[in-house]
Design a protein around this motif. Structure first.
Motif, PDB file in Angstrom:
ATOM      1  N   MET A 306       0.293  -5.962  -1.853  1.00 39.48           N
ATOM      2  CA  MET A 306       0.106  -5.254  -0.274  1.00 39.48           C
ATOM      3  C   MET A 306      -0.592  -5.953   0.572  1.00 39.48           C
ATOM      4  O   MET A 306      -0.191  -5.999   1.724  1.00 39.48           O
ATOM      5  CB  MET A 306      -0.086  -3.574  -0.422  1.00 39.48           C
ATOM      6  CG  MET A 306       0.771  -2.968  -1.382  1.00 39.48           C
ATOM      7  SD  MET A 306       0.533  -0.952  -1.511  1.00 39.48           S
ATOM      8  CE  MET A 306      -0.470  -1.032  -2.789  1.00 39.48           C
ATOM      9  N   THR A 307      -1.742  -6.215   0.074  1.00 42.08           N
ATOM     10  CA  THR A 307      -2.900  -6.899   1.245  1.00 42.08           C
ATOM     11  C   THR A 307      -2.263  -8.129   1.566  1.00 42.08           C
ATOM     12  O   THR A 307      -2.340  -8.389   2.813  1.00 42.08           O
ATOM     13  CB  THR A 307      -4.012  -7.001   0.254  1.00 42.08           C
ATOM     14  OG1 THR A 307      -4.538  -5.747  -0.238  1.00 42.08           O
ATOM     15  CG2 THR A 307      -5.143  -7.633   1.252  1.00 42.08           C
ATOM     16  N   GLN A 402      -9.504 -10.028 -11.449  1.00 47.45           N
ATOM     17  CA  GLN A 402      -9.721 -11.297 -10.939  1.00 47.45           C
ATOM     18  C   GLN A 402      -8.177 -12.032 -11.475  1.00 47.45           C
ATOM     19  O   GLN A 402      -7.537 -12.686 -10.469  1.00 47.45           O
ATOM     20  CB  GLN A 402     -10.624 -12.347 -11.438  1.00 47.45           C
ATOM     21  CG  GLN A 402     -12.120 -11.670 -10.902  1.00 47.45           C
ATOM     22  CD  GLN A 402     -12.264 -11.972  -9.497  1.00 47.45           C
ATOM     23  OE1 GLN A 402     -11.624 -12.801  -8.514  1.00 47.45           O
ATOM     24  NE2 GLN A 402     -12.832 -10.994  -8.919  1.00 47.45           N
ATOM     25  N   LEU A 403      -7.620 -11.654 -12.506  1.00 42.58           N
ATOM     26  CA  LEU A 403      -6.456 -12.218 -12.935  1.00 42.58           C
ATOM     27  C   LEU A 403      -5.269 -11.394 -11.907  1.00 42.58           C
ATOM     28  O   LEU A 403      -4.355 -11.986 -11.400  1.00 42.58           O
ATOM     29  CB  LEU A 403      -5.985 -12.154 -14.456  1.00 42.58           C
ATOM     30  CG  LEU A 403      -6.920 -12.932 -15.278  1.00 42.58           C
ATOM     31  CD1 LEU A 403      -6.669 -12.867 -16.594  1.00 42.58           C
ATOM     32  CD2 LEU A 403      -6.507 -14.364 -15.028  1.00 42.58           C
ATOM     33  N   ALA A 404      -5.433 -10.223 -11.909  1.00 38.04           N
ATOM     34  CA  ALA A 404      -4.440  -9.338 -11.382  1.00 38.04           C
ATOM     35  C   ALA A 404      -4.369  -9.770  -9.752  1.00 38.04           C
ATOM     36  O   ALA A 404      -3.025  -9.835  -9.080  1.00 38.04           O
ATOM     37  CB  ALA A 404      -4.723  -8.033 -11.212  1.00 38.04           C
ATOM     38  N   ALA A 405      -5.324 -10.182  -9.174  1.00 41.40           N
ATOM     39  CA  ALA A 405      -5.431 -10.464  -7.864  1.00 41.40           C
ATOM     40  C   ALA A 405      -4.878 -11.897  -7.521  1.00 41.40           C
ATOM     41  O   ALA A 405      -4.235 -12.269  -6.579  1.00 41.40           O
ATOM     42  CB  ALA A 405      -6.904 -10.249  -7.114  1.00 41.40           C
ATOM     43  N   PRO A 408      -0.736 -12.268  -6.808  1.00 36.93           N
ATOM     44  CA  PRO A 408       0.051 -12.258  -5.451  1.00 36.93           C
ATOM     45  C   PRO A 408      -0.756 -13.308  -4.512  1.00 36.93           C
ATOM     46  O   PRO A 408      -0.301 -13.796  -3.697  1.00 36.93           O
ATOM     47  CB  PRO A 408      -0.492 -10.692  -5.108  1.00 36.93           C
ATOM     48  CG  PRO A 408      -1.304 -10.178  -6.098  1.00 36.93           C
ATOM     49  CD  PRO A 408      -1.276 -10.921  -7.464  1.00 36.93           C
ATOM     50  N   THR A 409      -2.137 -13.544  -4.795  1.00 41.70           N
ATOM     51  CA  THR A 409      -2.736 -14.507  -3.949  1.00 41.70           C
ATOM     52  C   THR A 409      -2.408 -15.686  -3.851  1.00 41.70           C
ATOM     53  O   THR A 409      -2.233 -16.618  -2.893  1.00 41.70           O
ATOM     54  CB  THR A 409      -4.213 -14.515  -4.300  1.00 41.70           C
ATOM     55  OG1 THR A 409      -4.661 -13.125  -4.391  1.00 41.70           O
ATOM     56  CG2 THR A 409      -4.963 -15.399  -3.367  1.00 41.70           C
ATOM     57  N   LEU A 410      -1.385 -16.344  -5.081  1.00 44.85           N
ATOM     58  CA  LEU A 410      -0.727 -17.506  -5.013  1.00 44.85           C
ATOM     59  C   LEU A 410       0.073 -17.711  -3.898  1.00 44.85           C
ATOM     60  O   LEU A 410       0.263 -18.959  -3.464  1.00 44.85           O
ATOM     61  CB  LEU A 410      -0.296 -17.947  -6.600  1.00 44.85           C
ATOM     62  CG  LEU A 410      -1.322 -18.237  -7.678  1.00 44.85           C
ATOM     63  CD1 LEU A 410      -0.566 -18.216  -8.972  1.00 44.85           C
ATOM     64  CD2 LEU A 410      -1.816 -19.471  -7.331  1.00 44.85           C
ATOM     65  N   ARG A 411       0.779 -16.653  -3.417  1.00 48.45           N
ATOM     66  CA  ARG A 411       1.647 -16.764  -2.476  1.00 48.45           C
ATOM     67  C   ARG A 411       0.993 -17.598  -1.213  1.00 48.45           C
ATOM     68  O   ARG A 411       1.896 -18.331  -0.376  1.00 48.45           O
ATOM     69  CB  ARG A 411       2.148 -15.142  -2.002  1.00 48.45           C
ATOM     70  CG  ARG A 411       3.581 -15.212  -2.011  1.00 48.45           C
ATOM     71  CD  ARG A 411       3.775 -13.571  -1.823  1.00 48.45           C
ATOM     72  NE  ARG A 411       3.445 -13.616  -0.554  1.00 48.45           N
ATOM     73  CZ  ARG A 411       4.460 -13.318   0.372  1.00 48.45           C
ATOM     74  NH1 ARG A 411       5.692 -13.350   0.056  1.00 48.45           N
ATOM     75  NH2 ARG A 411       3.834 -13.104   1.672  1.00 48.45           N
ATOM     76  N   VAL A 412      -0.189 -17.460  -1.208  1.00 53.26           N
ATOM     77  CA  VAL A 412      -0.869 -18.238   0.089  1.00 53.26           C
ATOM     78  C   VAL A 412      -0.543 -19.442   0.086  1.00 53.26           C
ATOM     79  O   VAL A 412      -0.145 -20.393   1.336  1.00 53.26           O
ATOM     80  CB  VAL A 412      -2.241 -17.750   0.229  1.00 53.26           C
ATOM     81  CG1 VAL A 412      -3.220 -18.406   1.358  1.00 53.26           C
ATOM     82  CG2 VAL A 412      -2.541 -16.188   0.221  1.00 53.26           C
TER      83      VAL A 412
END
Lengths: 425, 406
Positions: A306-307, A402-405, A408-412
């Motif tokens: 979501m973030t 850290q893994l869960a974040a 989605p962060t990879l999208r950046v």
């Protein structure tokens, strides 16, 4: 392709380290841009850590009490026996020259108490009835230092000296005898002759352990040795150590010192069911922890999905002014870490508070208490704050978060500044 | 504007599809929570089944008739007689089997060793129907009738006594006149109680043989096994009515420790469910609130167009219930699938001795009860409703004007 040209990083930005006070402050402020979400996510993390620490602390508290209750009742932490006694607990498999060995063990600094016992199976008769029982010759003074059986006398008193016996509560009912009555013990001695003694009951014990209450009769050691044709010998030397954790180390040391003829057995060998029960419950609890962590991981994943989605425009802007995707991702991981720390603070704070409060008052078990006595448990549970899990649970959470974040962060990495800026406008 | 319910459901359903990844993840979380609850539940039920089976098998039966005082002083003095053609006054379709026994404490002696045991005189045929004797492996032969003069002993006891099949042992017990009787018996068979405690406790012979030895025609117990545990209370009342001067007891009273563990396991299921749902709740509420706030503008517009607050609440609640419902169905399916994977049982051999202490068997076979699945489903849906309360509250608080100005 023109957007790529725009995103050429400025050297000054690229060289900056990711973990300056500014980036940390930025991450912290970002967390509070959606307060509710942060609290809910950190709350989930905190709740899981609390449950893990609490559950484990309850178990550790229970297990150490169980082991302590079980070993202090009769068995002790270590026992020295004849090499063959474990497989064949017959009268002939004795520890010889027992008193000199006993004297030597008593001088050992790590041994708190030692008691010599001799035991045999024999017929025990009251006025009218006869039952088979385990008759155990003990040294009352030493026994008091090692065993809690003297505290479990429900009528009469524990052994002093002379021709006295104490008897299990169920056995007493079965034989229809009580304090002051005389019982006759009839068995066969070491030389094969008849071993007999008439002995007065001075006390009845109720240990809560069905087997003991049903079948144990304790008499004074010398009377036993005399009746069963034993000299200076017994079947078991039970040891209570000053530090229970040293059981295995001392077992090895004593075994070396005593040689082949005798065997040193630890409480976990004497009562394998106890250690296995602990192992079984711990295996179950570990599975439970993993599942709980998995649940929280999913919800953290969602929070970051979501973030990232909501802040696409912001990220696009940052990329446009020359920040590298890696830096943004690091920033997000830092936010995840701070969120986790918040959850850890909540969880650890709450569990330390609750556990230390309960450790003082204990949790009464009510009706279940009677059941639990059979498992060497007390009727109140005292959780004991498990320091290992206070570290392990946060670490488990930290890694999963850290893994869960990260996903989605990879999208950046695939964000194009121009597209993001345009899309969100 | 009042929207028909089906339209609301459709709207909520489409809303869920607007964020596939996010809702997929939420679905996965629900799936894990429900799946593990179902699985844990089946494991605990399997454990309870073993416990119940052992408790009932252990010569207790579901209901037992005893003479008053026998439990405190188990001797042949505390016995009673029944007519030779007696039948339990129960609906025969509920009774799996019944038997009468003479059970007295005794001393068993081989040439080398002596032990205390329970000597049980049985009708061998009836016994196979209702107690563990019908299930265990027997080395050698089984008793042939109530007048059989041989004994069947446990494997572990035979080892302790240093004796074996075909040898003679001597039993000493107290007769009805209070004097000790001594008799020799030949060992007809050794039963294998899978290393359980019963092997060292029970020695079986023919009932009539034991009655003759004790000089009596009385029995010490009647044990009835029913087709299911639920009928225990009913059967107990009916038996109590026909034996007013005797004690009629269910296995729970006879073995309070097992009954307490049974209740403990029930509580464990509930605790597990609650913890999993709370852990899930944080993520669920989070996602739902975000879904509401993202749509502030949209919801404000709908309100401005005349959508009732009630419909807004309904939309959020339906969304929560829908996703929980889908997750529930998938979770139940995964849970059932996991259980079916393990229908051979979970091997707990590593912890054999500890397992026995809990009243379990070394192979634990999970058991699914339809009633439990229904209960999990209902509780999960209720939980979904509760979780949607706060997001729905947020949704109705949206002021149309402010929302549209954003």
């Amino acid at each position: 392709m023109s957007t790529e040209a725009l995103a050429v990083p400025r050297p000054g930005v690229a060289r900056r380290s990711a973990f300056t006070p500014i980036t940390v402050a930025l991450a912290w402020r970002n967390l509070w841009r959606s307060r509710r979400r942060t609290w809910l996510t950190a709350g989930g993390v905190g709740f899981s850590i609390f449950i893990m620490v609490f559950a484990w602390s309850m178990q550790v508290g229970t297990f150490s009490l169980m082991i302590d209750n079980a070993t202090s009742l009769i068995s002790g932490h270590l026992q020295i026996q004849h090499r063959s006694f474990a497989d064949d607990p017959g009268l002939r498999n004795t520890v010889r020259d027992a008193s000199s060995l006993l004297a030597e063990l008593e001088l050992h600094p790590e041994i708190e108490a030692v008691a010599l016992r001799a035991q045999a199976f024999a017929l025990v008769s009251g006025d009218e009835r006869t039952f088979g029982a385990q008759v155990m010759g003990v040294d009352p003074i030493r026994e008091r230092r090692l065993s809690s059986l003297p505290d479990r006398i429900v009528s009469g008193r524990y052994l002093a000296t002379g021709r006295e016996a104490i008897i299990g509560a169920t056995l007493a009912v079965n034989l229809a005898v009580g304090v002051g009555d005389e019982v006759v013990v009839l068995g066969s001695g070491k030389d094969g002759g008849i071993a007999a003694m008439a002995i007065e009951i001075v006390g009845v014990f109720d240990s809560g352990i069905i087997d003991l209450d049903r079948s144990l009769l304790q008499v004074e050691l010398r009377a036993f040795q005399e009746a069963f044709d034993l000299t200076d010998e017994g079947h078991v030397l039970a040891l209570r150590l000053t530090d229970f954790e040293r059981t295995d180390a001392l077992k090895v040391a004593l075994q070396q010192r005593l040689g082949e003829g005798l065997s040193v057995r630890s409480w976990s060998e004497l009562m394998p069911e106890l250690e296995q029960m602990v192992g079984l419950k711990q295996a179950g609890t570990e599975i439970f922890f993993v599942l709980l962590a998995l649940l929280v991981t999913f919800s953290v994943f969602n929070t970051f999905a979501m973030t990232v989605f909501e802040r696409s425009r912001e990220f696009g802007m940052l990329l446009a002014v020359g920040m590298r995707p890696g830096q943004i991702m690091l920033q997000l991981q830092l936010e995840a870490a701070l969120m986790c720390l918040l959850g850890v603070a909540l969880g650890v704070g709450m569990s330390v508070l609750v556990v230390s409060l309960m450790a003082r008052t204990g949790i009464p078990l009510g009706d279940v208490g009677e059941l639990l006595r059979q498992y060497h448990m007390p009727d109140r549970l005292y959780p004991s704050l498990a320091h290992g899990v206070l570290v392990a649970a946060p670490v488990l959470m930290f890694v999963s978060i850290q893994l869960a974040a990260a996903i989605p962060t990879l999208r950046v990495r695939h964000m194009q500044p121009a597209t993001e800026l345009r899309a969100a406008a | 504007m009042t929207l028909p319910f089906t339209l609301l459901v459709q709207l909520s359903w489409r809303n869920l599809w607007r964020h596939r990844r996010r809702n997929g993840m939420l679905l996965a979380a629900i799936l894990v929570a429900v799946g593990t609850v179902v699985f844990a539940n089946a494991v605990i039920r399997g454990y309870q089944g073993d416990m119940l089976n052992d408790a009932v098998n252990n010569l207790a039966g579901h209901v037992k008739v005893l003479a008053p005082g026998y439990r405190a002083d188990p001797s042949i003095d505390k016995s009673f007689t029944i007519a030779p053609d007696w039948q339990p006054p129960l609906d025969p379709s509920l009774v799996l089997g019944w038997t009468s026994r003479v059970r007295v404490p005794a001393v068993i002696m081989s040439e080398r060793e002596t032990r205390g045991v329970q000597l049980v005189g049985v009708d061998p045929e009836r016994e196979t129907l209702i107690s563990f004797l019908g299930e265990v492996d027997i080395i050698g032969g089984y008793l042939e009738g109530p007048a059989d003069r041989r004994v069947l002993i446990g494997k572990a006891l035979a080892e302790q006594l240093d004796t074996r099949l075909g040898r003679r042992i001597v039993m000493i017990t107290q007769g009805s006149d209070g004097l000790n009787r001594e008799a020799g018996f030949r060992i007809v068979g050794l039963y294998d109680g899978e290393g359980t405690g019963v092997e060292k406790v029970f020695v079986f012979t023919g009932r009539e043989t034991l009655q003759a030895l004790l000089d009596t025609t009385a029995i010490t117990e009647i044990s009835v096994r029913l087709i299911a545990d639920e009928y225990g209370a009913l059967a107990g009342r009916q038996l109590a009515a026909s034996f007013s001067d005797l004690e009629v007891m269910g296995w729970r009273e006879l073995q309070p420790q097992i009954a307490a563990m049974f209740a403990f396991a029930d509580a464990a299921i509930f605790i597990w469910f609650t913890i999993m749902m709370i852990a899930l709740g944080f993520g669920l509420i989070n996602t739902l609130v975000t879904a509401v706030l993202e749509r502030t503008r949209e919801l404000g517009m709908l309100r401005a167009l005349g959508m009732r607050p009630r419909a807004v609440v309904a939309q959020v609640v339906i969304e929560s219930v829908l996703i929980i419902g889908v997750g529930l169905v998938l979770g139940l399916a995964v849970g059932v699938w996991l259980v079916s994977l393990l229908d051979e049982g979970i091997d707990l051999g590593r912890w054999a001795a500890g397992v026995e202490m809990f009243g379990m068997r070394t192979v634990l076979v999970p058991r699914l009860l339809v009633a439990d699945l229904v209960l999990v489903a209902i509780m999960t849906m209720i939980f979904g409703l509760i979780a949607s309360f706060y997001p729905a509250l947020r949704a109705v608080r949206i002021k149309p004007l402010e929302a549209m100005r954003r």
